[in-house]
Design a protein around this motif. Structure first.
Motif, PDB file in Angstrom:
ATOM      1  N   THR A   8      16.209  19.196  70.128  1.00  0.00           N
ATOM      2  CA  THR A   8      16.686  18.432  71.077  1.00  0.00           C
ATOM      3  C   THR A   8      15.566  17.478  71.539  1.00  0.00           C
ATOM      4  OG1 THR A   8      15.455  20.110  72.546  1.00  0.00           O
ATOM      5  CG2 THR A   8      17.962  20.232  72.435  1.00  0.00           C
ATOM      6  N   ALA A   9      15.585  16.439  72.269  1.00  0.00           N
ATOM      7  CA  ALA A   9      14.591  15.555  72.590  1.00  0.00           C
ATOM      8  C   ALA A   9      14.035  15.821  73.940  1.00  0.00           C
ATOM      9  CB  ALA A   9      15.310  13.973  72.414  1.00  0.00           C
ATOM     10  N   ASP A  46      20.400  13.231  60.949  1.00  0.00           N
ATOM     11  CA  ASP A  46      20.813  12.604  61.998  1.00  0.00           C
ATOM     12  C   ASP A  46      20.292  13.205  63.318  1.00  0.00           C
ATOM     13  OD1 ASP A  46      22.291  10.659  60.353  1.00  0.00           O
ATOM     14  OD2 ASP A  46      24.286  11.842  60.739  1.00  0.00           O
ATOM     15  N   GLU A  47      20.279  14.488  63.487  1.00  0.00           N
ATOM     16  CA  GLU A  47      19.682  15.355  64.309  1.00  0.00           C
ATOM     17  C   GLU A  47      18.167  15.043  65.005  1.00  0.00           C
ATOM     18  OE1 GLU A  47      18.409  19.907  64.567  1.00  0.00           O
ATOM     19  OE2 GLU A  47      20.602  19.384  63.854  1.00  0.00           O
ATOM     20  N   TYR A  48      17.559  14.741  63.808  1.00  0.00           N
ATOM     21  CA  TYR A  48      15.923  14.322  63.973  1.00  0.00           C
ATOM     22  C   TYR A  48      15.907  12.731  64.167  1.00  0.00           C
ATOM     23  CZ  TYR A  48      14.662  18.900  62.713  1.00  0.00           C
ATOM     24  OH  TYR A  48      14.774  20.204  62.791  1.00  0.00           O
ATOM     25  N   VAL A  49      16.883  11.927  63.575  1.00  0.00           N
ATOM     26  CA  VAL A  49      16.760  10.543  63.818  1.00  0.00           C
ATOM     27  C   VAL A  49      17.122  10.282  65.354  1.00  0.00           C
ATOM     28  CG1 VAL A  49      18.176   8.437  63.433  1.00  0.00           C
ATOM     29  CG2 VAL A  49      17.508   9.557  61.638  1.00  0.00           C
ATOM     30  N   THR A  50      18.063  10.986  66.083  1.00  0.00           N
ATOM     31  CA  THR A  50      18.274  10.706  67.274  1.00  0.00           C
ATOM     32  C   THR A  50      17.225  11.338  68.415  1.00  0.00           C
ATOM     33  OG1 THR A  50      19.806  12.561  67.456  1.00  0.00           O
ATOM     34  CG2 THR A  50      20.788  10.515  66.776  1.00  0.00           C
ATOM     35  N   THR A  51      16.595  12.520  67.983  1.00  0.00           N
ATOM     36  CA  THR A  51      15.707  13.059  68.696  1.00  0.00           C
ATOM     37  C   THR A  51      14.175  12.584  68.618  1.00  0.00           C
ATOM     38  OG1 THR A  51      15.172  14.962  67.416  1.00  0.00           O
ATOM     39  CG2 THR A  51      17.124  15.248  68.956  1.00  0.00           C
ATOM     40  N   TRP A  76      15.786   6.051  60.675  1.00  0.00           N
ATOM     41  CA  TRP A  76      14.940   6.116  61.682  1.00  0.00           C
ATOM     42  C   TRP A  76      14.137   4.851  61.901  1.00  0.00           C
ATOM     43  CZ3 TRP A  76       9.885   6.033  63.103  1.00  0.00           C
ATOM     44  CH2 TRP A  76       9.502   6.321  64.315  1.00  0.00           C
ATOM     45  N   LYS A 117      11.411  10.992  74.171  1.00  0.00           N
ATOM     46  CA  LYS A 117      12.002  11.837  72.898  1.00  0.00           C
ATOM     47  C   LYS A 117      10.761  12.645  72.455  1.00  0.00           C
ATOM     48  CE  LYS A 117      15.821   8.870  71.782  1.00  0.00           C
ATOM     49  NZ  LYS A 117      16.448   8.089  70.581  1.00  0.00           N
TER      50      LYS A 117
END
Length: 197
Positions: A8-9, A46-51, A76, A117
């Motif tokens: 989570t961010a 993608d989980e880490y790219v967005t958070t 990213w 984030k």
């Protein structure tokens, strides 16, 4: 035990690495070719790219791979900070800020740039220093099914006291994580070769 919950961010300072089973996050000379053929669950990158809002790395790793577009395979984009004792001799790069401050100040700068984030720490040395300062919120590891035997360890602190950790998620936070692997090899002991002592 299954996989971890999605990241989570939350504005965390996240020490994040893929690590070999024997505790190395890079091979000798910061080599990363050992990760070839290692897979991860769908959607993990993608989980880490967005958070991830910002990245903090060290000079050794940067000098060996000076590519701000290489974070998460280029998926990213964001502020990248490189903490160094000698920012004046660093080769400038777009999107990269070289910091000559102490690690705590680097975290303050990185979190401000992350915009709520997570600040991801991609350096074993900086991560250890931040852990000692109480500034790491989570250690997020992906254990690759490989034994390197040599290289850059995640945590190297000879003579230091053990650092106790609590596993994130439900259940007993002190429960050991169990993994089981088999060596990938074609070598077999020939039949009847056992000693007859």
């Amino acid at each position: 035990m299954g996989d971890t919950e999605p990241q989570t961010a939350d504005g965390k300072v996240l020490w994040h690495f893929t690590m070999s089973l024997d505790g190395f996050v890079a091979g000798p000379g910061h080599g990363m070719d050992w990760m070839t053929g290692v897979s991860s669950r769908p959607g993990l990158i993608d989980e880490y790219v967005t958070t991830t809002g910002a990245v903090l790395g060290g000079r050794d790793g940067w000098d060996l791979s000076p590519d701000p577009g290489g974070v998460y395979g280029g998926a990213w984009e964001g502020p990248l900070f490189v903490l160094t004792h000698h920012p004046e001799d660093a080769k400038p790069a777009d999107g990269v800020t070289f910091l000559g401050c102490d690690p705590a100040e680097a975290v303050r700068i990185g979190l401000a740039a992350a915009g709520g984030k997570n600040l991801e720490v991609f350096s074993p040395t900086i991560g250890r220093q931040l852990l000692e300062l109480g500034l790491i919120d989570e250690i997020d590891l992906h254990i690759a099914p490989v034994l390197l035997g040599d290289g850059i360890r995640l945590y190297d602190n000879p003579g230091g006291a053990p650092v106790r950790l609590h596993r994130v998620g439900g259940g007993d936070p002190t429960l050991a994580v169990n993994v089981r692997y088999r060596p990938v090899t074609t070598a077999r002991t020939p039949a009847g070769s056992a000693s007859d002592d």
